[in-house]
Design a protein around this motif. Structure first.
Motif, PDB file in Angstrom:
ATOM      1  N   PRO A  20     -35.864  22.089   0.594  1.00 30.16           N
ATOM      2  CA  PRO A  20     -36.276  22.844  -0.505  1.00 30.16           C
ATOM      3  C   PRO A  20     -35.236  22.662  -1.561  1.00 30.16           C
ATOM      4  N   THR A  21     -35.929  23.015  -2.744  1.00 35.02           N
ATOM      5  CA  THR A  21     -35.018  23.181  -3.781  1.00 35.02           C
ATOM      6  C   THR A  21     -34.412  24.764  -4.138  1.00 35.02           C
ATOM      7  N   THR A  22     -34.459  25.471  -3.111  1.00 34.48           N
ATOM      8  CA  THR A  22     -34.104  26.998  -3.312  1.00 34.48           C
ATOM      9  C   THR A  22     -32.703  27.118  -2.801  1.00 34.48           C
ATOM     10  N   PRO A  23     -32.126  28.379  -2.710  1.00 37.65           N
ATOM     11  CA  PRO A  23     -30.770  28.538  -2.189  1.00 37.65           C
ATOM     12  C   PRO A  23     -30.661  28.535  -0.579  1.00 37.65           C
ATOM     13  N   GLY A  24     -29.439  28.193  -0.152  1.00 36.26           N
ATOM     14  CA  GLY A  24     -29.332  28.079   1.236  1.00 36.26           C
ATOM     15  C   GLY A  24     -28.014  27.454   1.469  1.00 36.26           C
ATOM     16  N   VAL A  25     -27.803  26.952   3.051  1.00 37.62           N
ATOM     17  CA  VAL A  25     -26.638  26.533   3.601  1.00 37.62           C
ATOM     18  C   VAL A  25     -27.036  25.371   4.128  1.00 37.62           C
ATOM     19  N   TYR A  26     -26.109  24.303   4.038  1.00 38.01           N
ATOM     20  CA  TYR A  26     -26.314  22.962   4.735  1.00 38.01           C
ATOM     21  C   TYR A  26     -25.402  22.532   5.710  1.00 38.01           C
ATOM     22  N   LEU A  27     -25.562  21.982   6.725  1.00 40.52           N
ATOM     23  CA  LEU A  27     -24.622  21.612   7.598  1.00 40.52           C
ATOM     24  C   LEU A  27     -24.458  20.004   7.905  1.00 40.52           C
ATOM     25  N   MET A  28     -23.499  19.427   7.785  1.00 44.16           N
ATOM     26  CA  MET A  28     -23.332  18.164   7.964  1.00 44.16           C
ATOM     27  C   MET A  28     -22.817  17.766   9.675  1.00 44.16           C
ATOM     28  N   LYS A  29     -23.409  17.080  10.356  1.00 41.65           N
ATOM     29  CA  LYS A  29     -23.009  16.729  11.566  1.00 41.65           C
ATOM     30  C   LYS A  29     -22.433  15.284  11.846  1.00 41.65           C
ATOM     31  N   ASP A  30     -21.816  15.024  12.961  1.00 43.82           N
ATOM     32  CA  ASP A  30     -21.484  13.645  13.260  1.00 43.82           C
ATOM     33  C   ASP A  30     -22.590  13.127  14.487  1.00 43.82           C
ATOM     34  N   GLU A  80     -32.658  27.670   4.912  1.00 47.49           N
ATOM     35  CA  GLU A  80     -33.202  28.165   3.379  1.00 47.49           C
ATOM     36  C   GLU A  80     -32.552  29.765   3.439  1.00 47.49           C
ATOM     37  N   CYS A  81     -32.290  30.120   2.341  1.00 45.23           N
ATOM     38  CA  CYS A  81     -32.071  31.661   2.105  1.00 45.23           C
ATOM     39  C   CYS A  81     -32.772  32.313   1.050  1.00 45.23           C
ATOM     40  N   ASP A  82     -32.847  33.682   1.107  1.00 42.09           N
ATOM     41  CA  ASP A  82     -33.652  34.062  -0.025  1.00 42.09           C
ATOM     42  C   ASP A  82     -33.064  34.043  -1.667  1.00 42.09           C
ATOM     43  N   THR A  83     -31.788  34.155  -1.378  1.00 47.01           N
ATOM     44  CA  THR A  83     -31.050  34.378  -2.901  1.00 47.01           C
ATOM     45  C   THR A  83     -29.450  33.456  -2.466  1.00 47.01           C
ATOM     46  N   ASP A  86     -27.455  35.643  -0.587  1.00 41.94           N
ATOM     47  CA  ASP A  86     -27.462  35.514   0.936  1.00 41.94           C
ATOM     48  C   ASP A  86     -26.782  34.205   1.428  1.00 41.94           C
ATOM     49  N   ALA A  87     -26.973  33.037   0.655  1.00 42.11           N
ATOM     50  CA  ALA A  87     -26.277  31.917   1.025  1.00 42.11           C
ATOM     51  C   ALA A  87     -24.814  32.056   1.160  1.00 42.11           C
ATOM     52  N   ILE A  88     -24.198  32.783   0.218  1.00 43.67           N
ATOM     53  CA  ILE A  88     -22.760  33.096   0.349  1.00 43.67           C
ATOM     54  C   ILE A  88     -22.420  33.641   1.623  1.00 43.67           C
ATOM     55  N   LEU A  89     -23.313  34.626   2.006  1.00 46.53           N
ATOM     56  CA  LEU A  89     -22.649  35.422   2.973  1.00 46.53           C
ATOM     57  C   LEU A  89     -23.068  34.916   4.195  1.00 46.53           C
ATOM     58  N   ASN A  90     -24.142  33.985   4.372  1.00 49.26           N
ATOM     59  CA  ASN A  90     -24.343  33.312   5.550  1.00 49.26           C
ATOM     60  C   ASN A  90     -23.347  32.108   5.629  1.00 49.26           C
ATOM     61  N   GLU A  91     -22.908  31.504   4.783  1.00 57.21           N
ATOM     62  CA  GLU A  91     -21.847  30.412   4.876  1.00 57.21           C
ATOM     63  C   GLU A  91     -20.923  31.015   5.249  1.00 57.21           C
ATOM     64  N   ALA A  92     -20.456  32.371   5.073  1.00 58.45           N
ATOM     65  CA  ALA A  92     -19.193  32.861   5.607  1.00 58.45           C
ATOM     66  C   ALA A  92     -19.167  33.211   7.227  1.00 58.45           C
ATOM     67  N   ARG A  93     -20.474  33.766   7.522  1.00 62.14           N
ATOM     68  CA  ARG A  93     -20.987  33.867   9.100  1.00 62.14           C
ATOM     69  C   ARG A  93     -20.655  32.851   9.712  1.00 62.14           C
ATOM     70  N   LEU A  94     -21.451  31.436   9.400  1.00 64.45           N
ATOM     71  CA  LEU A  94     -21.488  30.238   9.968  1.00 64.45           C
ATOM     72  C   LEU A  94     -20.016  29.699  10.188  1.00 64.45           C
ATOM     73  N   ILE A  95     -19.397  29.527   9.104  1.00 66.49           N
ATOM     74  CA  ILE A  95     -17.847  29.045   9.176  1.00 66.49           C
ATOM     75  C   ILE A  95     -17.112  29.718  10.124  1.00 66.49           C
ATOM     76  N   LYS A  96     -17.281  31.240  10.163  1.00 60.48           N
ATOM     77  CA  LYS A  96     -16.436  31.843  11.068  1.00 60.48           C
ATOM     78  C   LYS A  96     -16.893  31.561  12.429  1.00 60.48           C
ATOM     79  N   ASP A  97     -18.165  31.278  12.746  1.00 56.84           N
ATOM     80  CA  ASP A  97     -18.757  31.290  14.280  1.00 56.84           C
ATOM     81  C   ASP A  97     -18.212  29.838  14.603  1.00 56.84           C
ATOM     82  N   ILE A  98     -18.598  28.788  13.770  1.00 57.30           N
ATOM     83  CA  ILE A  98     -18.629  27.315  14.218  1.00 57.30           C
ATOM     84  C   ILE A  98     -17.332  26.680  13.846  1.00 57.30           C
ATOM     85  N   GLN A  99     -16.468  27.221  12.971  1.00 58.57           N
ATOM     86  CA  GLN A  99     -15.295  26.535  12.543  1.00 58.57           C
ATOM     87  C   GLN A  99     -15.289  24.971  12.223  1.00 58.57           C
ATOM     88  N   PRO A 100     -15.986  24.475  11.442  1.00 64.62           N
ATOM     89  CA  PRO A 100     -16.154  23.060  11.212  1.00 64.62           C
ATOM     90  C   PRO A 100     -14.933  22.738  10.661  1.00 64.62           C
TER      91      PRO A 100
END
Length: 296
Positions: A20-30, A80-83, A86-100
């Motif tokens: 989508p062309t909306t705000p959100g978080v993307y995850l790159m994987k090997d 996809e995030c609402d705003t 939200d994308a900034i908050l979700n990015e922080a949560r995911l980085i903390k949990d996954i630690q890429p």
């Protein structure tokens, strides 16, 4: 980019066309499905696609680590995030949990910012800190950028109206009613607990809703707030119901108010609030308003 990379880049570009062309978080994987990097975007398709353009000079524009990263990416997914907030908050949560491994700003820096809510005060404050307290506070994060965290905090303060000053506020101090709150109260960005403009229980209720927002999806919080508002109205507590109604409206309009590049006002405290807007009443010499030092 080498010739061997081009087919893979073309395949990834096809995947990204569905973003989508909306705000959100993307995850790159090997190739093994391991998350290598997590990023946020105002426009998911545009941001994610910028890594895999044939003409992109990532070495020049983003440095050797990112140039190396894209050669290892086999898959990319989005959330996809609402705003953008939200994308900034979700990015922080995911980085903390996954630690890429390629989110180097977290792994390489000696310290990184947290959002801290004090829990041992009559009127808890909300702060950004790189040195979290060992006790007496609730922490959210870590975040990748202190500048982005500041902008998000200002947006959310306009919704939940928590205090960010470092004054010590005692609910039993009668002189509070003589203290003139700072400009944040006047522009309706703080409920003014320093000037006895809100009760301790009402202020803590606002903080509970703020914490629910940080810990839950926005849709869940909106549903809970609506139910709470309806119950207060049924109990004929109309002023409290109206207060929650305003919070609901602010959350609904967060997409418009929460553009962290365009709709955030600058820092307001040119001076300490205890110096810039002091007590005004006849018994104002002995007040509660002693500023505390905080790390940030």
């Amino acid at each position: 980019m080498t010739d061997n990379d081009k087919p893979n880049f073309a395949r990834l570009r096809e995947l990204i066309k569905e973003f989508p062309t909306t705000p959100g978080v993307y995850l790159m994987k090997d190739a093994d499905g391991r998350v290598l990097y997590i990023g946020k975007a105002k426009n998911l398709r545009g941001r994610a696609g910028s890594y895999f353009q044939p003409s992109a000079d990532l070495m020049q524009s983003r440095g050797p680590r990112i140039a190396e990263l894209v050669t290892k990416v086999s898959d990319i997914t989005s959330l996809e995030c609402d705003t953008e907030v939200d994308a900034i908050l979700n990015e922080a949560r995911l980085i903390k949990d996954i630690q890429p491994p390629y989110n180097t700003r977290l792994t390489d820096d000696k310290t990184f910012p947290y959002l801290e809510i004090t829990t041992g005060e009559d009127f808890p404050g909300v702060y950004i800190t790189r040195q979290p307290s060992l006790q007496g506070s609730k922490l959210y994060g870590p975040f990748t950028s202190v500048a982005e965290l500041r902008r998000v905090l200002q947006v959310l303060q306009r919704v939940f109206k928590f205090r960010t000053c470092t004054l010590e506020i005692d609910q039993h101090n009668q002189n509070r009613r003589f203290f003139r709150p700072c400009i944040l109260y006047n522009i309706q960005q703080c409920t003014g607990p320093c000037g006895d403009k809100i009760s301790r229980q009402e202020y803590r209720d606002d903080l509970k809703r703020f914490r629910r927002f940080l810990e839950s999806k926005r849709s869940v919080v909106l549903k809970q707030l609506t139910e709470e508002m309806q119950q207060l109205a049924a109990d004929k507590k109309y002023e409290q119901a109206a207060h929650i109604r305003d919070e609901i409206k602010a959350l609904h309009s967060l997409a418009d108010r929460g553009d962290v590049d365009e709709h955030v006002q600058p820092e307001l405290f040119a001076v300490d609030p205890a110096e810039g807007a002091g007590p005004t009443g006849p018994d104002s010499r002995n007040t509660h308003t002693r500023p505390r030092s905080r790390s940030g």
